[in-house]
Write a protein that holds these residues in place. Structure first.
Motif, PDB file in Angstrom:
ATOM      1  N   ALA A  54       0.760  -0.991   0.055  1.00  0.00           N
ATOM      2  CA  ALA A  54      -0.035   0.051   0.015  1.00  0.00           C
ATOM      3  C   ALA A  54       0.814   1.286   0.181  1.00  0.00           C
ATOM      4  CB  ALA A  54      -0.837   0.066   1.190  1.00  0.00           C
ATOM      5  N   PHE A  55       1.889   1.191   0.919  1.00  0.00           N
ATOM      6  CA  PHE A  55       2.809   2.480   0.726  1.00  0.00           C
ATOM      7  C   PHE A  55       3.586   2.712  -0.500  1.00  0.00           C
ATOM      8  CE2 PHE A  55       6.793  -0.078   1.294  1.00  0.00           C
ATOM      9  CZ  PHE A  55       7.468   0.683   1.070  1.00  0.00           C
ATOM     10  N   VAL A  56       3.725   1.520  -1.277  1.00  0.00           N
ATOM     11  CA  VAL A  56       4.400   1.743  -2.507  1.00  0.00           C
ATOM     12  C   VAL A  56       3.471   2.330  -3.379  1.00  0.00           C
ATOM     13  CG1 VAL A  56       5.544   0.525  -4.382  1.00  0.00           C
ATOM     14  CG2 VAL A  56       5.857  -0.213  -2.224  1.00  0.00           C
ATOM     15  N   THR A  57       2.577   2.226  -3.628  1.00  0.00           N
ATOM     16  CA  THR A  57       1.381   2.728  -4.340  1.00  0.00           C
ATOM     17  C   THR A  57       1.017   3.981  -3.889  1.00  0.00           C
ATOM     18  OG1 THR A  57       0.359   0.531  -4.490  1.00  0.00           O
ATOM     19  CG2 THR A  57      -0.923   2.284  -5.426  1.00  0.00           C
ATOM     20  N   LYS A  58       1.054   4.456  -2.438  1.00  0.00           N
ATOM     21  CA  LYS A  58       0.771   5.698  -2.217  1.00  0.00           C
ATOM     22  C   LYS A  58       1.996   6.643  -2.503  1.00  0.00           C
ATOM     23  CE  LYS A  58      -2.417   4.904   1.504  1.00  0.00           C
ATOM     24  NZ  LYS A  58      -2.636   5.249   2.969  1.00  0.00           N
ATOM     25  N   GLN A  95      10.742  -3.625  -2.171  1.00  0.00           N
ATOM     26  CA  GLN A  95      10.013  -4.250  -2.806  1.00  0.00           C
ATOM     27  C   GLN A  95       8.820  -3.885  -3.189  1.00  0.00           C
ATOM     28  OE1 GLN A  95      10.899  -7.500  -3.114  1.00  0.00           O
ATOM     29  NE2 GLN A  95      12.117  -8.073  -1.368  1.00  0.00           N
ATOM     30  N   THR A  96       8.678  -3.398  -4.590  1.00  0.00           N
ATOM     31  CA  THR A  96       7.634  -2.711  -5.296  1.00  0.00           C
ATOM     32  C   THR A  96       6.662  -3.567  -5.809  1.00  0.00           C
ATOM     33  OG1 THR A  96       9.068  -2.616  -7.325  1.00  0.00           O
ATOM     34  CG2 THR A  96       9.143  -0.723  -5.752  1.00  0.00           C
ATOM     35  N   ALA A  97       5.694  -2.941  -6.551  1.00  0.00           N
ATOM     36  CA  ALA A  97       4.527  -3.790  -7.153  1.00  0.00           C
ATOM     37  C   ALA A  97       3.979  -3.023  -8.330  1.00  0.00           C
ATOM     38  CB  ALA A  97       3.443  -3.669  -5.995  1.00  0.00           C
ATOM     39  N   VAL A  98       3.338  -3.922  -9.083  1.00  0.00           N
ATOM     40  CA  VAL A  98       2.863  -3.951 -10.523  1.00  0.00           C
ATOM     41  C   VAL A  98       2.115  -2.486 -10.500  1.00  0.00           C
ATOM     42  CG1 VAL A  98       0.946  -5.062 -10.493  1.00  0.00           C
ATOM     43  CG2 VAL A  98       2.016  -4.551 -12.556  1.00  0.00           C
ATOM     44  N   TYR A  99       1.098  -2.375  -9.772  1.00  0.00           N
ATOM     45  CA  TYR A  99       0.334  -0.910  -9.785  1.00  0.00           C
ATOM     46  C   TYR A  99       1.110   0.343  -9.556  1.00  0.00           C
ATOM     47  CZ  TYR A  99      -3.525  -4.459  -9.106  1.00  0.00           C
ATOM     48  OH  TYR A  99      -4.339  -5.472  -9.067  1.00  0.00           O
ATOM     49  N   ALA A 100       1.721   0.335  -8.575  1.00  0.00           N
ATOM     50  CA  ALA A 100       2.879   1.413  -8.591  1.00  0.00           C
ATOM     51  C   ALA A 100       3.635   1.735  -9.888  1.00  0.00           C
ATOM     52  CB  ALA A 100       3.731   1.364  -7.290  1.00  0.00           C
ATOM     53  N   GLU A 101       4.267   0.630 -10.377  1.00  0.00           N
ATOM     54  CA  GLU A 101       4.855   0.883 -11.697  1.00  0.00           C
ATOM     55  C   GLU A 101       4.190   1.467 -12.844  1.00  0.00           C
ATOM     56  OE1 GLU A 101       7.917  -1.757 -14.428  1.00  0.00           O
ATOM     57  OE2 GLU A 101       6.691  -2.712 -13.129  1.00  0.00           O
ATOM     58  N   TRP A 102       2.891   0.945 -12.936  1.00  0.00           N
ATOM     59  CA  TRP A 102       1.966   1.505 -13.809  1.00  0.00           C
ATOM     60  C   TRP A 102       1.580   2.948 -13.712  1.00  0.00           C
ATOM     61  CZ3 TRP A 102      -0.216  -0.731 -18.647  1.00  0.00           C
ATOM     62  CH2 TRP A 102       0.592  -2.164 -18.980  1.00  0.00           C
ATOM     63  N   ILE A 103       1.448   3.202 -12.475  1.00  0.00           N
ATOM     64  CA  ILE A 103       0.939   4.576 -11.841  1.00  0.00           C
ATOM     65  C   ILE A 103       2.171   5.251 -12.354  1.00  0.00           C
ATOM     66  CG2 ILE A 103       0.552   6.190 -10.072  1.00  0.00           C
ATOM     67  CD1 ILE A 103      -1.073   3.806  -8.906  1.00  0.00           C
ATOM     68  N   SER A 104       3.554   5.095 -11.834  1.00  0.00           N
ATOM     69  CA  SER A 104       4.679   6.041 -12.279  1.00  0.00           C
ATOM     70  C   SER A 104       4.858   6.052 -13.786  1.00  0.00           C
ATOM     71  CB  SER A 104       5.755   5.213 -11.511  1.00  0.00           C
ATOM     72  OG  SER A 104       5.639   5.352 -10.250  1.00  0.00           O
ATOM     73  N   ASN A 105       4.441   5.028 -14.691  1.00  0.00           N
ATOM     74  CA  ASN A 105       4.956   5.206 -16.084  1.00  0.00           C
ATOM     75  C   ASN A 105       3.916   5.967 -16.794  1.00  0.00           C
ATOM     76  OD1 ASN A 105       7.371   3.409 -17.088  1.00  0.00           O
ATOM     77  ND2 ASN A 105       6.759   2.304 -15.337  1.00  0.00           N
ATOM     78  N   ILE A 106       2.458   5.752 -16.479  1.00  0.00           N
ATOM     79  CA  ILE A 106       1.599   6.101 -17.409  1.00  0.00           C
ATOM     80  C   ILE A 106       0.650   7.191 -16.714  1.00  0.00           C
ATOM     81  CG2 ILE A 106      -0.443   5.513 -18.870  1.00  0.00           C
ATOM     82  CD1 ILE A 106       0.733   2.612 -18.936  1.00  0.00           C
ATOM     83  N   GLY A 107       0.413   6.966 -15.369  1.00  0.00           N
ATOM     84  CA  GLY A 107      -0.629   8.083 -14.660  1.00  0.00           C
ATOM     85  C   GLY A 107      -1.415   7.244 -13.750  1.00  0.00           C
ATOM     86  N   ILE A 108      -1.958   8.117 -12.733  1.00  0.00           N
ATOM     87  CA  ILE A 108      -2.895   7.465 -11.759  1.00  0.00           C
ATOM     88  C   ILE A 108      -4.181   6.603 -12.438  1.00  0.00           C
ATOM     89  CG2 ILE A 108      -4.217   7.906  -9.875  1.00  0.00           C
ATOM     90  CD1 ILE A 108      -2.559  10.291  -9.123  1.00  0.00           C
ATOM     91  N   VAL A 109      -4.836   7.421 -13.319  1.00  0.00           N
ATOM     92  CA  VAL A 109      -6.064   6.593 -13.762  1.00  0.00           C
ATOM     93  C   VAL A 109      -5.840   6.134 -14.804  1.00  0.00           C
ATOM     94  CG1 VAL A 109      -8.472   7.351 -14.683  1.00  0.00           C
ATOM     95  CG2 VAL A 109      -7.452   8.563 -12.950  1.00  0.00           C
ATOM     96  N   LEU A 110      -5.106   6.484 -15.859  1.00  0.00           N
ATOM     97  CA  LEU A 110      -4.823   5.646 -17.260  1.00  0.00           C
ATOM     98  C   LEU A 110      -3.880   4.634 -16.847  1.00  0.00           C
ATOM     99  CD1 LEU A 110      -5.131   5.832 -20.206  1.00  0.00           C
ATOM    100  CD2 LEU A 110      -3.278   6.969 -20.535  1.00  0.00           C
ATOM    101  N   GLY A 111      -2.765   4.728 -16.023  1.00  0.00           N
ATOM    102  CA  GLY A 111      -2.230   3.547 -15.694  1.00  0.00           C
ATOM    103  C   GLY A 111      -2.793   2.284 -15.127  1.00  0.00           C
ATOM    104  N   VAL A 112      -3.487   2.429 -14.202  1.00  0.00           N
ATOM    105  CA  VAL A 112      -4.482   1.705 -13.548  1.00  0.00           C
ATOM    106  C   VAL A 112      -5.461   0.897 -14.489  1.00  0.00           C
ATOM    107  CG1 VAL A 112      -6.115   0.712 -11.603  1.00  0.00           C
ATOM    108  CG2 VAL A 112      -4.143   2.500 -10.872  1.00  0.00           C
TER     109      VAL A 112
END
Length: 434
Positions: free
Chosen positions: A275-279, A343-360
């Motif tokens: 959760a903290f990684v995503t936040k 230790q990171t996670a896939v949701y955080a990676e897509w948010i960082s790469n594409i954006g919060i809404v579009l990435g998810v």
């Protein structure tokens, strides 16, 4: 106060969906989404209890300034509330509609010769370390390349990172394959399996490979039995947690944050909290002037797609997402290669790469296609590889071990197009006499 209310709503919703998912799985529904929902609740929802304590006490860690900023930011909490509610509801609803039963899945046969090769490959790391420039290091110390770097030569370190690590991955995959193709295991065979897990985990020197192995054995046992025994799931998980705790104490890795309670809190957050990684990823998108992770969009997605290209041909090739995230989490405004990583996670990676809404949103579309493709094939091996890959993505980013599984999944999907020739479907071959 708003953050406490939001965390409570997400937490109790997640626990309720977790309860319903487990009940459906026990009743025979083996949907990939329902199983991954369990991991999502454990990794993304349960940690909100710890983060609520963090928020109430206003804890600050000088080593990771963005951590306190993200966990105490209201806008970030609002967005994470929407994210967590949407993901867990999506996984539950989609998983309920799938309703995949283990009886509907077919299993390819395996020859005795190939099964014997798999049994031998479990112990491949022993042969490889004997060829190492410093084989005695593996017998004298645990994790010498992590905990005793001062006595390790450069040639031994390079040999370990390339050949030994690869042999441990092969041993891991072989152990999982043996468990998959064997209908039942007596106590002796089960002891050999866990001994091989301990052996290659000890040689590898990484705690994560042990966690992966235990998780894999648990998932296979769930797949191969109609009636699930919870004690066979809970006890191995407790063993992994105890092992992680003992490792932190003996290695001194958890002694950087002051008091014993703070050490325990940070150890939990760094290894079991996604959760903290995503936040932090969300907070970085909202406040790019305070936190910096990636330099440009799709940066680590390019690495995931083209990781196989040698860096000598592509000097500017990006690095895994965990390296960029760790650099940003410790407060660097430009990328700096640190010798360790979160230790990171896939949701955080897509948010960082594409954006919060579009990435998810894009990730959910791709994940939905992947799950439908996997379950539609009605092949137990393809299903198993797809499930393990999905479980990995709930806990980590794409880089590393998940890459082996998605490559294997693609190969099996391709071979399934010619299943009459390459994938012979039949009942499970009895291997207890092998």
């Amino acid at each position: 106060m708003e953050i406490l209310i939001l965390n409570s709503i997400v937490f109790f919703t997640g626990i309720k969906l977790l309860q319903k998912s487990i009940k459906k799985i026990l009743n025979g529904n083996r949907s990939i989404c329902l199983i991954t929902l369990i991991l999502f609740v454990v990794e993304y929802i349960v940690p909100l209890i710890v983060e609520t304590i963090w928020y109430v006490l206003r804890i600050k860690v000088d080593m990771f300034p963005p951590l306190s900023l993200a966990l105490c930011d209201r806008t970030t909490s609002y967005i994470y509330f929407c994210f967590a509610m949407c993901i867990q509801l999506y996984l539950y609803i989609f998983g309920t509609k799938s309703n995949i039963s283990i009886n509907l899945l077919q299993t390819p046969k395996i020859s005795r010769e190939l099964f014997f090769i798999l049994k031998c490959l479990r112990f491949l790391p022993i042969l490889v370390i004997l060829l190492s420039p410093s084989p005695l290091l593996y017998f004298k110390y645990y994790a010498p390349f992590t905990l005793h770097k001062d006595i390790v030569t450069e040639s031994a370190a390079q040999f370990h990172s390339s050949w030994v690590s690869s042999s441990c991955t092969i041993a891991f995959l072989s152990t999982m394959a043996i468990q998959f193709f064997r209908l039942k295991s007596n106590k002796k065979q089960l002891m050999v399996q866990y001994f091989s897990v301990f052996l290659y985990s000890f040689i590898n020197g990484k705690r994560t490979i042990l966690a992966f192995s235990v998780l894999g054995l648990i998932v296979i046992s769930v797949l191969r039995t109609k009636k699930i025994q919870l004690k066979k799931i809970i006890l191995p998980l407790i063993m992994v947690i105890v092992f992680f705790a003992l490792y932190s104490i003996l290695s001194g890795k958890g002694e950087y944050y002051g008091s014993a309670g703070m050490n325990l809190l940070m150890t939990y957050i760094m290894y079991f909290d996604r959760a903290f990684v995503t936040k932090i990823a969300i907070f970085e998108k909202l406040n790019p002037n305070l936190v910096h992770i990636l330099d440009y969009p799709f940066q680590t997605i390019l690495f995931n797609l083209f990781f196989w290209i040698p860096r000598s041909f592509w000097p500017e090739k990006p690095y895994p997402y965990a390296l960029y995230f760790t650099s940003g989490a410790i407060g660097n405004k430009t990328f700096y290669m640190v010798p360790w990583r979160f230790q990171t996670a896939v949701y955080a990676e897509w948010i960082s790469n594409i954006g919060i809404v579009l990435g998810v949103f894009l990730y959910i579309i791709i994940y939905t296609w992947f799950v439908r493709k996997t379950e539609k094939k009605k092949n137990l091996l393809i299903y198993f590889i797809g499930l393990i890959y999905s479980c990995f993505l709930q806990m980590f980013e794409y880089t590393g071990t998940p890459q082996y599984f998605i490559i294997l999944w693609c190969i099996l999907i391709f071979l399934s197009l010619f299943k009459k020739k390459y994938l012979v479907y039949n009942s499970m071959v009895k291997m207890n006499d092998l």
